[in-house]
Design a protein around this motif. Structure first.
Motif, PDB file in Angstrom:
ATOM      1  N   VAL A 173       4.132  -5.351  -7.968  1.00  0.00           N
ATOM      2  CA  VAL A 173       3.201  -4.311  -8.405  1.00  0.00           C
ATOM      3  C   VAL A 173       3.889  -2.945  -8.378  1.00  0.00           C
ATOM      4  O   VAL A 173       3.754  -2.140  -9.306  1.00  0.00           O
ATOM      5  CB  VAL A 173       1.943  -4.301  -7.524  1.00  0.00           C
ATOM      6  N   ALA A 174       4.643  -2.679  -7.314  1.00  0.00           N
ATOM      7  CA  ALA A 174       5.346  -1.406  -7.207  1.00  0.00           C
ATOM      8  C   ALA A 174       6.365  -1.249  -8.336  1.00  0.00           C
ATOM      9  O   ALA A 174       6.501  -0.172  -8.920  1.00  0.00           O
ATOM     10  CB  ALA A 174       6.028  -1.295  -5.846  1.00  0.00           C
ATOM     11  N   LEU A 175       7.070  -2.328  -8.641  1.00  0.00           N
ATOM     12  CA  LEU A 175       8.044  -2.273  -9.723  1.00  0.00           C
ATOM     13  C   LEU A 175       7.384  -1.905 -11.050  1.00  0.00           C
ATOM     14  O   LEU A 175       7.841  -1.004 -11.764  1.00  0.00           O
ATOM     15  CB  LEU A 175       8.759  -3.619  -9.855  1.00  0.00           C
ATOM     16  N   LEU A 176       6.313  -2.605 -11.400  1.00  0.00           N
ATOM     17  CA  LEU A 176       5.626  -2.317 -12.656  1.00  0.00           C
ATOM     18  C   LEU A 176       5.138  -0.872 -12.701  1.00  0.00           C
ATOM     19  O   LEU A 176       5.327  -0.164 -13.701  1.00  0.00           O
ATOM     20  CB  LEU A 176       4.445  -3.270 -12.835  1.00  0.00           C
ATOM     21  N   ALA A 177       4.518  -0.436 -11.617  1.00  0.00           N
ATOM     22  CA  ALA A 177       3.966   0.920 -11.585  1.00  0.00           C
ATOM     23  C   ALA A 177       5.068   1.964 -11.721  1.00  0.00           C
ATOM     24  O   ALA A 177       4.908   2.969 -12.429  1.00  0.00           O
ATOM     25  CB  ALA A 177       3.194   1.134 -10.285  1.00  0.00           C
ATOM     26  N   VAL A 178       6.195   1.737 -11.081  1.00  0.00           N
ATOM     27  CA  VAL A 178       7.291   2.701 -11.145  1.00  0.00           C
ATOM     28  C   VAL A 178       7.921   2.721 -12.532  1.00  0.00           C
ATOM     29  O   VAL A 178       8.182   3.791 -13.095  1.00  0.00           O
ATOM     30  CB  VAL A 178       8.335   2.394 -10.056  1.00  0.00           C
ATOM     31  N   PHE A 179       8.166   1.556 -13.110  1.00  0.00           N
ATOM     32  CA  PHE A 179       8.777   1.529 -14.436  1.00  0.00           C
ATOM     33  C   PHE A 179       7.901   2.228 -15.469  1.00  0.00           C
ATOM     34  O   PHE A 179       8.407   2.977 -16.320  1.00  0.00           O
ATOM     35  CB  PHE A 179       9.054   0.086 -14.875  1.00  0.00           C
ATOM     36  N   ASN A 231       2.677   9.964 -10.218  1.00  0.00           N
ATOM     37  CA  ASN A 231       1.637   9.004 -10.558  1.00  0.00           C
ATOM     38  C   ASN A 231       1.023   8.402  -9.297  1.00  0.00           C
ATOM     39  O   ASN A 231       1.727   7.821  -8.466  1.00  0.00           O
ATOM     40  CB  ASN A 231       2.234   7.905 -11.443  1.00  0.00           C
ATOM     41  N   ARG A 232      -0.283   8.534  -9.159  1.00  0.00           N
ATOM     42  CA  ARG A 232      -0.954   8.076  -7.942  1.00  0.00           C
ATOM     43  C   ARG A 232      -0.794   6.578  -7.731  1.00  0.00           C
ATOM     44  O   ARG A 232      -0.522   6.126  -6.612  1.00  0.00           O
ATOM     45  CB  ARG A 232      -2.451   8.433  -8.015  1.00  0.00           C
ATOM     46  N   GLU A 275       0.927   4.879  -4.441  1.00  0.00           N
ATOM     47  CA  GLU A 275       0.164   3.992  -3.559  1.00  0.00           C
ATOM     48  C   GLU A 275       0.814   2.616  -3.449  1.00  0.00           C
ATOM     49  O   GLU A 275       0.885   2.042  -2.360  1.00  0.00           O
ATOM     50  CB  GLU A 275      -1.269   3.865  -4.072  1.00  0.00           C
ATOM     51  N   SER A 276       1.282   2.090  -4.567  1.00  0.00           N
ATOM     52  CA  SER A 276       1.889   0.763  -4.537  1.00  0.00           C
ATOM     53  C   SER A 276       3.236   0.796  -3.813  1.00  0.00           C
ATOM     54  O   SER A 276       3.582  -0.135  -3.074  1.00  0.00           O
ATOM     55  CB  SER A 276       2.050   0.212  -5.954  1.00  0.00           C
ATOM     56  N   LEU A 277       4.001   1.879  -4.003  1.00  0.00           N
ATOM     57  CA  LEU A 277       5.259   2.018  -3.273  1.00  0.00           C
ATOM     58  C   LEU A 277       5.020   2.159  -1.779  1.00  0.00           C
ATOM     59  O   LEU A 277       5.730   1.553  -0.963  1.00  0.00           O
ATOM     60  CB  LEU A 277       6.039   3.230  -3.793  1.00  0.00           C
ATOM     61  N   ASP A 278       4.021   2.945  -1.409  1.00  0.00           N
ATOM     62  CA  ASP A 278       3.714   3.121   0.008  1.00  0.00           C
ATOM     63  C   ASP A 278       3.341   1.790   0.658  1.00  0.00           C
ATOM     64  O   ASP A 278       3.785   1.475   1.773  1.00  0.00           O
ATOM     65  CB  ASP A 278       2.571   4.125   0.184  1.00  0.00           C
ATOM     66  N   GLU A 279       2.536   1.003  -0.033  1.00  0.00           N
ATOM     67  CA  GLU A 279       2.134  -0.295   0.511  1.00  0.00           C
ATOM     68  C   GLU A 279       3.336  -1.229   0.628  1.00  0.00           C
ATOM     69  O   GLU A 279       3.489  -1.957   1.614  1.00  0.00           O
ATOM     70  CB  GLU A 279       1.052  -0.917  -0.374  1.00  0.00           C
ATOM     71  N   TYR A 280       4.184  -1.202  -0.383  1.00  0.00           N
ATOM     72  CA  TYR A 280       5.377  -2.051  -0.353  1.00  0.00           C
ATOM     73  C   TYR A 280       6.309  -1.649   0.791  1.00  0.00           C
ATOM     74  O   TYR A 280       6.843  -2.520   1.502  1.00  0.00           O
ATOM     75  CB  TYR A 280       6.104  -1.946  -1.696  1.00  0.00           C
TER      76      TYR A 280
END
Length: 219
Positions: free
Chosen positions: A30-36, A84-85, A89-94
């Protein structure tokens, strides 16, 4: 060569939902997709990011981050905006998960959220950095590619039913979505590091939504 497709927002959101419940590393996926989709990074650049590229020493998200020249595809630094929020958020969780499973942790628990600042931001499921494949051109020049990460991005799109979805599609979609918001070509050029405004114009041309609007107005 055909342009990478533009992935629409509803497709991106669907891919994020599917990634959250599929596979062995959903938090990383999820973090990867959101970051890309929120940065326009290339696969090689994302694989070379470190924890310190995202986190400041006090654990906060860096406001002065850059795609460093030594990792940029063109050898030139450019802004890296963690604005991007959903991506934050996804990076923080990861990263919290990484601490819990002790992937790339540091003995200095008060700094960089307890993670080694030089550790890769994204790690494989065994806690190691993504490997790069070396190839040589006919002239003998070496080139490197992170095929593992490229393959992961392709898989994440395929499992969501998105045809031809990959890192290049995410990069073009980032540019096109900014263009739809009325952002200047110069700004988009600065964010994704493409060499010329003509190249940016080519990237955002043939936007399927813009073309559909033109056709709807014919009659």
């Amino acid at each position: 060569m055909a342009k990478a497709p533009v992935i629409e927002l509803h497709e991106i959101r669907h891919a994020l939902k599917v990634a959250a419940v599929t596979g062995q590393t959903p938090l990383c996926d999820v973090a990867l997709l959101a970051v890309f989709y929120s940065t326009g990074l290339t696969s090689n650049e994302a694989a070379k990011l470190t924890v310190a590229d995202y986190c400041a020493e006090d654990g906060g998200v860096r406001s002065d981050a850059t795609v460093r020249a030594e990792i940029a595809f063109n050898g030139k630094s450019r802004p890296l905006l963690w604005a991007n929020r959903r991506a934050r958020e996804s990076l923080d969780e990861y990263l919290r998960h990484r601490v819990s499973v002790r992937h790339g942790v540091s003995t200095a628990r008060a700094a960089y959220r307890g993670l080694d600042p030089c550790s890769s931001l994204f790690l494989a499921d065994d806690g190691t950095s993504f490997a790069f494949t070396r190839r040589f051109t006919r002239s003998g020049t070496a080139s490197y590619s992170c095929e593992t990460l490229t393959g992961i991005l392709r898989r994440l799109h395929q499992q969501a039913g998105i045809e031809r979805g990959n890192a290049s599609a995410a990069r073009r979609s980032f540019a096109v979505l900014l263009h739809r918001q009325g952002r200047s070509l110069k700004l988009i050029q600065n964010l994704i590091g493409v060499s010329s405004l003509a190249a940016i114009k080519s990237l955002v041309d043939s936007d399927p939504v813009a073309l559909a609007s033109i056709v709807r107005g014919v009659l």
